[in-house]
Design a protein around this motif. Structure first.
Motif, PDB file in Angstrom:
ATOM      1  N   VAL A   5       3.002  -4.054  12.185  1.00  0.00           N
ATOM      2  CA  VAL A   5       3.480  -5.097  13.090  1.00  0.00           C
ATOM      3  C   VAL A   5       3.158  -6.418  12.417  1.00  0.00           C
ATOM      4  CG1 VAL A   5       3.272  -6.122  15.388  1.00  0.00           C
ATOM      5  CG2 VAL A   5       2.933  -3.669  15.104  1.00  0.00           C
ATOM      6  N   PRO A   6       4.176  -7.126  11.918  1.00  0.00           N
ATOM      7  CA  PRO A   6       3.868  -8.362  11.190  1.00  0.00           C
ATOM      8  C   PRO A   6       3.319  -9.451  12.103  1.00  0.00           C
ATOM      9  CG  PRO A   6       6.244  -8.026  11.364  1.00  0.00           C
ATOM     10  CD  PRO A   6       5.607  -6.822  11.977  1.00  0.00           C
ATOM     11  N   ALA A   7       2.461 -10.287  11.536  1.00  0.00           N
ATOM     12  CA  ALA A   7       1.908 -11.414  12.279  1.00  0.00           C
ATOM     13  C   ALA A   7       3.034 -12.364  12.688  1.00  0.00           C
ATOM     14  CB  ALA A   7       0.882 -12.143  11.418  1.00  0.00           C
ATOM     15  N   THR A   8       2.912 -12.917  13.906  1.00  0.00           N
ATOM     16  CA  THR A   8       3.904 -13.876  14.382  1.00  0.00           C
ATOM     17  C   THR A   8       3.617 -15.266  13.784  1.00  0.00           C
ATOM     18  OG1 THR A   8       2.532 -14.481  16.265  1.00  0.00           O
ATOM     19  CG2 THR A   8       4.078 -12.652  16.576  1.00  0.00           C
ATOM     20  N   LEU A  29      -9.489 -11.941   1.839  1.00  0.00           N
ATOM     21  CA  LEU A  29      -8.855 -10.622   1.876  1.00  0.00           C
ATOM     22  C   LEU A  29      -8.131 -10.445   3.208  1.00  0.00           C
ATOM     23  CD1 LEU A  29      -8.548  -7.712   0.601  1.00  0.00           C
ATOM     24  CD2 LEU A  29     -10.476  -7.063   2.058  1.00  0.00           C
ATOM     25  N   ASP A  30      -6.864 -10.011   3.153  1.00  0.00           N
ATOM     26  CA  ASP A  30      -6.186  -9.567   4.371  1.00  0.00           C
ATOM     27  C   ASP A  30      -6.229  -8.045   4.388  1.00  0.00           C
ATOM     28  OD1 ASP A  30      -4.789  -9.464   6.750  1.00  0.00           O
ATOM     29  OD2 ASP A  30      -2.825  -9.614   5.785  1.00  0.00           O
ATOM     30  N   VAL A  31      -6.842  -7.506   5.425  1.00  0.00           N
ATOM     31  CA  VAL A  31      -7.054  -6.061   5.548  1.00  0.00           C
ATOM     32  C   VAL A  31      -5.841  -5.438   6.252  1.00  0.00           C
ATOM     33  CG1 VAL A  31      -8.542  -4.319   6.580  1.00  0.00           C
ATOM     34  CG2 VAL A  31      -9.552  -6.407   5.639  1.00  0.00           C
ATOM     35  N   GLY A  32      -5.091  -4.635   5.528  1.00  0.00           N
ATOM     36  CA  GLY A  32      -3.815  -4.118   6.046  1.00  0.00           C
ATOM     37  C   GLY A  32      -2.796  -5.229   5.914  1.00  0.00           C
ATOM     38  N   SER A  33      -2.423  -5.554   4.669  1.00  0.00           N
ATOM     39  CA  SER A  33      -1.724  -6.822   4.407  1.00  0.00           C
ATOM     40  C   SER A  33      -0.231  -6.782   4.707  1.00  0.00           C
ATOM     41  CB  SER A  33      -1.977  -7.269   2.970  1.00  0.00           C
ATOM     42  OG  SER A  33      -1.651  -6.245   2.058  1.00  0.00           O
ATOM     43  N   ARG A  82       2.406 -11.602   4.329  1.00  0.00           N
ATOM     44  CA  ARG A  82       2.575 -12.954   4.876  1.00  0.00           C
ATOM     45  C   ARG A  82       1.256 -13.707   5.077  1.00  0.00           C
ATOM     46  NH1 ARG A  82       6.106 -12.225   9.981  1.00  0.00           N
ATOM     47  NH2 ARG A  82       7.162 -10.774   8.595  1.00  0.00           N
ATOM     48  N   ILE A  83       0.193 -13.001   5.454  1.00  0.00           N
ATOM     49  CA  ILE A  83      -1.090 -13.704   5.639  1.00  0.00           C
ATOM     50  C   ILE A  83      -1.674 -14.088   4.276  1.00  0.00           C
ATOM     51  CG2 ILE A  83      -3.503 -13.354   6.366  1.00  0.00           C
ATOM     52  CD1 ILE A  83      -2.407 -12.011   8.894  1.00  0.00           C
ATOM     53  N   VAL A  84      -1.539 -13.183   3.301  1.00  0.00           N
ATOM     54  CA  VAL A  84      -2.006 -13.478   1.932  1.00  0.00           C
ATOM     55  C   VAL A  84      -1.246 -14.692   1.385  1.00  0.00           C
ATOM     56  CG1 VAL A  84      -2.108 -12.573  -0.430  1.00  0.00           C
ATOM     57  CG2 VAL A  84      -2.696 -11.097   1.490  1.00  0.00           C
ATOM     58  N   VAL A 111      -5.067  -5.707   0.941  1.00  0.00           N
ATOM     59  CA  VAL A 111      -5.225  -4.267   0.733  1.00  0.00           C
ATOM     60  C   VAL A 111      -4.334  -3.589   1.763  1.00  0.00           C
ATOM     61  CG1 VAL A 111      -7.366  -4.186   2.122  1.00  0.00           C
ATOM     62  CG2 VAL A 111      -6.803  -2.305   0.584  1.00  0.00           C
ATOM     63  N   GLU A 112      -3.507  -2.651   1.286  1.00  0.00           N
ATOM     64  CA  GLU A 112      -2.484  -2.049   2.150  1.00  0.00           C
ATOM     65  C   GLU A 112      -2.230  -0.617   1.691  1.00  0.00           C
ATOM     66  OE1 GLU A 112      -0.389  -2.937   4.945  1.00  0.00           O
ATOM     67  OE2 GLU A 112       0.197  -0.867   4.544  1.00  0.00           O
ATOM     68  N   LEU A 113      -2.115   0.279   2.667  1.00  0.00           N
ATOM     69  CA  LEU A 113      -1.942   1.701   2.364  1.00  0.00           C
ATOM     70  C   LEU A 113      -0.483   2.067   2.118  1.00  0.00           C
ATOM     71  CD1 LEU A 113      -3.916   4.048   2.180  1.00  0.00           C
ATOM     72  CD2 LEU A 113      -3.528   4.496   4.602  1.00  0.00           C
ATOM     73  N   ASN A 114       0.422   1.383   2.797  1.00  0.00           N
ATOM     74  CA  ASN A 114       1.846   1.720   2.697  1.00  0.00           C
ATOM     75  C   ASN A 114       2.423   1.200   1.376  1.00  0.00           C
ATOM     76  OD1 ASN A 114       4.715   1.518   2.895  1.00  0.00           O
ATOM     77  ND2 ASN A 114       4.565   1.651   5.124  1.00  0.00           N
ATOM     78  N   ARG A 145      -4.509   0.574  -1.404  1.00  0.00           N
ATOM     79  CA  ARG A 145      -5.765   1.306  -1.171  1.00  0.00           C
ATOM     80  C   ARG A 145      -5.990   1.494   0.324  1.00  0.00           C
ATOM     81  NH1 ARG A 145     -10.086  -0.041  -4.621  1.00  0.00           N
ATOM     82  NH2 ARG A 145     -11.347   0.914  -2.981  1.00  0.00           N
ATOM     83  N   ASN A 146      -6.911   2.399   0.627  1.00  0.00           N
ATOM     84  CA  ASN A 146      -7.336   2.623   1.998  1.00  0.00           C
ATOM     85  C   ASN A 146      -8.397   1.583   2.368  1.00  0.00           C
ATOM     86  OD1 ASN A 146      -8.426   3.568   4.383  1.00  0.00           O
ATOM     87  ND2 ASN A 146      -8.480   5.695   3.705  1.00  0.00           N
ATOM     88  N   LEU A 147      -8.201   0.912   3.452  1.00  0.00           N
ATOM     89  CA  LEU A 147      -9.137  -0.160   3.822  1.00  0.00           C
ATOM     90  C   LEU A 147     -10.559   0.361   4.028  1.00  0.00           C
ATOM     91  CD1 LEU A 147     -10.000  -0.374   7.187  1.00  0.00           C
ATOM     92  CD2 LEU A 147      -7.548  -0.667   7.321  1.00  0.00           C
ATOM     93  N   TRP A 148     -10.688   1.626   4.457  1.00  0.00           N
ATOM     94  CA  TRP A 148     -12.024   2.144   4.769  1.00  0.00           C
ATOM     95  C   TRP A 148     -12.859   2.392   3.517  1.00  0.00           C
ATOM     96  CZ3 TRP A 148     -13.148   0.945   9.405  1.00  0.00           C
ATOM     97  CH2 TRP A 148     -12.187   1.004  10.417  1.00  0.00           C
TER      98      TRP A 148
HETATM   99  C1  LIG Z   1      -0.643  -4.723  12.311  1.00  0.00           C
HETATM  100  S1  LIG Z   1      -0.092  -4.592  10.592  1.00  0.00           S
HETATM  101  C2  LIG Z   1      -0.534  -6.215  10.003  1.00  0.00           C
HETATM  102  C3  LIG Z   1       0.209  -6.635   8.744  1.00  0.00           C
HETATM  103  C4  LIG Z   1      -0.168  -8.004   8.174  1.00  0.00           C
HETATM  104  N1  LIG Z   1      -1.602  -8.161   8.036  1.00  0.00           N
HETATM  105  C5  LIG Z   1       0.360  -9.097   9.056  1.00  0.00           C
HETATM  106  O1  LIG Z   1      -0.430  -9.672   9.794  1.00  0.00           O
HETATM  107  O2  LIG Z   1       1.568  -9.343   9.047  1.00  0.00           O
HETATM  108  C6  LIG Z   1      -1.354  -3.482   9.940  1.00  0.00           C
HETATM  109  C7  LIG Z   1      -1.128  -2.986   8.516  1.00  0.00           C
HETATM  110  O3  LIG Z   1      -2.221  -2.140   8.121  1.00  0.00           O
HETATM  111  C8  LIG Z   1      -1.738  -1.109   7.275  1.00  0.00           C
HETATM  112  N2  LIG Z   1      -2.693   0.016   7.272  1.00  0.00           N
HETATM  113  C9  LIG Z   1      -2.826   1.013   8.193  1.00  0.00           C
HETATM  114  N3  LIG Z   1      -3.844   1.819   7.891  1.00  0.00           N
HETATM  115  C10 LIG Z   1      -4.381   1.353   6.730  1.00  0.00           C
HETATM  116  C11 LIG Z   1      -5.469   1.783   5.912  1.00  0.00           C
HETATM  117  N4  LIG Z   1      -6.210   2.845   6.226  1.00  0.00           N
HETATM  118  N5  LIG Z   1      -5.738   1.071   4.780  1.00  0.00           N
HETATM  119  C12 LIG Z   1      -4.992  -0.024   4.458  1.00  0.00           C
HETATM  120  N6  LIG Z   1      -3.956  -0.461   5.198  1.00  0.00           N
HETATM  121  C13 LIG Z   1      -3.649   0.209   6.328  1.00  0.00           C
HETATM  122  C14 LIG Z   1      -0.395  -0.759   7.894  1.00  0.00           C
HETATM  123  O4  LIG Z   1       0.452  -0.133   6.942  1.00  0.00           O
HETATM  124  C15 LIG Z   1       0.120  -2.148   8.324  1.00  0.00           C
HETATM  125  O5  LIG Z   1       0.900  -2.739   7.330  1.00  0.00           O
END
Ligand SMILES: C[S@@+](CC[C@H](N)C(=O)[O-])C[C@H]1O[C@@H](n2cnc3c(N)ncnc32)[C@H](O)[C@@H]1O
Ligand SMILES: *[C@@H]1O[C@H](CO)[C@@H](O)[C@H](O)[C@H]1NC(C)=O
Ligand SMILES: *[C@@H]1O[C@H](CO)[C@@H](O)[C@H](O)[C@H]1NC(C)=O
Length: 203
Positions: A58-61, A80-84, A88-90, A103-106, A131-134
């Motif tokens: 869900v992209p940030a508004t 760092l933006d976690v789940g980037s 857009r935040i980066v 860092v983004e898994l997809n 990468r996996n954020l965890w």
């Molecule tokens: C709510 S979106 C936010 C996207 C972006 N930060 C923004 O604000 O537009 C959450 C993101 O986290 C990613 N994500 C989910 N699980 C993850 C994980 N374990 N490690 C890294 N990224 C992950 C998803 O693919 C998704 O793109």
């Protein structure tokens, strides 16, 4: 089971469906159709306790981006933006002068972000990790932004307290950290952004 969770998350984000589909279209356009259905991609966390929890894209508004920008006023250094997501935040942070990473898994979202970074000289110093954020180390960062889902915030807060440096600023979008007290709350409703400072005590 995962489908149920996804549906409930989607229902909750219903007001943003217009923005979601616009972003989806943009991605479909830029990746030649490969990204079809990206907005419903559901990635379970690898963390055992949360294996079934989805963190949907869900992209940030625009309001959230403005809130993040405000929360980062007078800050500098690494971010760092976690789940980037689509980056857009980066990219917003890069324009503010931060050395910004995501860092983004997809993988598709990572490729999309890397291409966007190549196309704009202002984003030259950004870096996207697939990468996996965890299992991603938060220690090097002076500023950490997270837009996650409610069910993960407690575990993420624990990770922050273990890894983040003293004085690190944490900015949470949409869902707050459950135990830390924010030093600033910006915006309201789904666009709320909370600002925290990690404080470590000397022994
Ligand atoms: C709510 S979106 C936010 C996207 C972006 N930060 C923004 O604000 O537009 C959450 C993101 O986290 C990613 N994500 C989910 N699980 C993850 C994980 N374990 N490690 C890294 N990224 C992950 C998803 O693919 C998704 O793109
Ligand atoms: C940032 O610094 C400026 C100039 O020193 C100051 O006026 C402003 O209040 C500061 N903002 C925050 C959020 O600390
Ligand atoms: C953390 O930072 C604060 C404010 O800068 C400082 O007062 C405190 O002593 C620091 N704690 C440690 C463990 O360095």
């Amino acid at each position: 089971m995962e489908l149920e969770l996804l549906q409930s998350t989607k229902a909750e984000t219903a007001p943003k469906s217009t923005k979601l589909s616009t972003a989806g279209k943009t991605l479909i356009f830029t990746t030649g159709g490969v990204a079809v259905g990206l907005s419903i991609v559901c990635i379970p966390f690898v963390s055992p306790a949360l294996r079934r929890i989805c963190l949907p894209y869900v992209p940030a508004t625009t309001e959230q981006l403005a809130g993040v920008t405000k929360a980062l006023a007078n800050r500098s250094g690494r971010l760092l933006d976690v789940g980037s997501g689509d980056g857009r935040i980066v990219f917003t942070a890069a324009k503010l002068g931060f050395k910004a990473d995501g860092v983004e898994l997809n993988p598709w979202l990572v490729y999309y972000s890397r291409i966007a970074a190549l196309l704009n000289p202002a984003y030259r110093d950004t870096k996207f990790y697939r990468r996996n954020l965890w299992t991603f180390d938060l220690k090097p960062y002076d500023n950490i932004v997270i837009f996650g889902v409610e069910q993960m915030m407690n575990e993420f807060e624990n990770k922050l307290l273990q890894e983040a440096k003293n004085d690190t600023v944490v900015v949470a979008c949409r869902f707050p950290l459950p135990n830390m007290t924010p030093i600033e709350t910006i915006g309201h409703g789904v666009d709320t952004v909370w600002k925290y400072v990690v404080r470590k005590n000397t022994q």
